[in-house]
Design a protein around this motif. Structure first.
Motif, PDB file in Angstrom:
ATOM      1  N   GLU A   1      -1.978  -6.050   1.283  1.00 56.92           N
ATOM      2  CA  GLU A   1      -1.646  -4.755   0.713  1.00 56.92           C
ATOM      3  C   GLU A   1      -0.505  -4.931  -0.279  1.00 56.92           C
TER       4      GLU A   1
ATOM      5  N   ARG B   1       1.722  -2.665  -3.706  1.00 58.45           N
ATOM      6  CA  ARG B   1       2.122  -1.342  -4.171  1.00 58.45           C
ATOM      7  C   ARG B   1       1.927  -1.257  -5.681  1.00 58.45           C
ATOM      8  N   ASN B   2       1.438  -0.112  -6.115  1.00 56.15           N
ATOM      9  CA  ASN B   2       1.344   0.173  -7.534  1.00 56.15           C
ATOM     10  C   ASN B   2       2.769   0.477  -8.002  1.00 56.15           C
TER      11      ASN B   2
ATOM     12  N   GLN C   1       3.923   1.758 -10.648  1.00 58.76           N
ATOM     13  CA  GLN C   1       4.121   3.021 -11.376  1.00 58.76           C
ATOM     14  C   GLN C   1       4.153   4.222 -10.440  1.00 58.76           C
ATOM     15  N   THR C   2       3.258   4.195  -9.431  1.00 55.36           N
ATOM     16  CA  THR C   2       3.162   5.373  -8.560  1.00 55.36           C
ATOM     17  C   THR C   2       3.733   5.139  -7.170  1.00 55.36           C
ATOM     18  N   GLY C   3       3.877   3.891  -6.781  1.00 57.74           N
ATOM     19  CA  GLY C   3       4.382   3.586  -5.450  1.00 57.74           C
ATOM     20  C   GLY C   3       3.330   3.669  -4.360  1.00 57.74           C
ATOM     21  N   THR C   4       2.081   3.979  -4.716  1.00 61.83           N
ATOM     22  CA  THR C   4       1.021   4.082  -3.713  1.00 61.83           C
ATOM     23  C   THR C   4       0.596   2.695  -3.258  1.00 61.83           C
ATOM     24  N   THR C   5       0.141   2.625  -2.020  1.00 62.98           N
ATOM     25  CA  THR C   5      -0.328   1.371  -1.448  1.00 62.98           C
ATOM     26  C   THR C   5      -1.745   1.095  -1.950  1.00 62.98           C
ATOM     27  N   ILE C   6      -1.978  -0.157  -2.341  1.00 64.23           N
ATOM     28  CA  ILE C   6      -3.316  -0.565  -2.783  1.00 64.23           C
ATOM     29  C   ILE C   6      -3.731  -1.804  -2.009  1.00 64.23           C
ATOM     30  N   LYS C   7      -5.042  -2.015  -1.891  1.00 59.08           N
ATOM     31  CA  LYS C   7      -5.557  -3.199  -1.216  1.00 59.08           C
ATOM     32  C   LYS C   7      -5.864  -4.260  -2.270  1.00 59.08           C
TER      33      LYS C   7
END
Length: 90
Positions: A59, A61-62, A64-70
């Motif tokens: 996992e 983190r993006n 720019q947005t701080g969202t978690t990505i796989k």
């Protein structure tokens, strides 16, 4: 160093034409690529070893947005410098 600069250096060092040096470099790249694709290693004594390593899924983190990505698992090419090359760089 760009590919063109490497071809120039190879041609000068081996006293061959730039066309011959370009063919030799292209053949080398194709041979290394084929071996790595099979999962093998390419070792040049005194220079180093190319190999393939598996990187696990993880996992991230993006930024720019701080969202978690796989981040999916994948194979990556590794290079380990040989003792002779490493000692010449220091």
């Amino acid at each position: 160093m760009t590919k063109a600069e490497l071809i120039d250096a190879m041609a000068a060092g081996a006293d061959i034409t730039k066309a011959a040096a370009a063919l030799a470099l292209d053949a080398y790249v194709v041979a290394v690529t084929k071996e790595l694709k099979k999962g093998g290693k390419v070792g040049l004594v005194g220079f180093g070893t190319f190999s393939v390593s598996k990187r696990k899924a993880r996992e991230g983190r993006n930024p720019q947005t701080g969202t978690t990505i796989k981040i999916p698992a994948k194979k990556v090419v590794k290079f380990k410098a040989g003792k002779e090359l490493a000692s010449k760089i220091k």
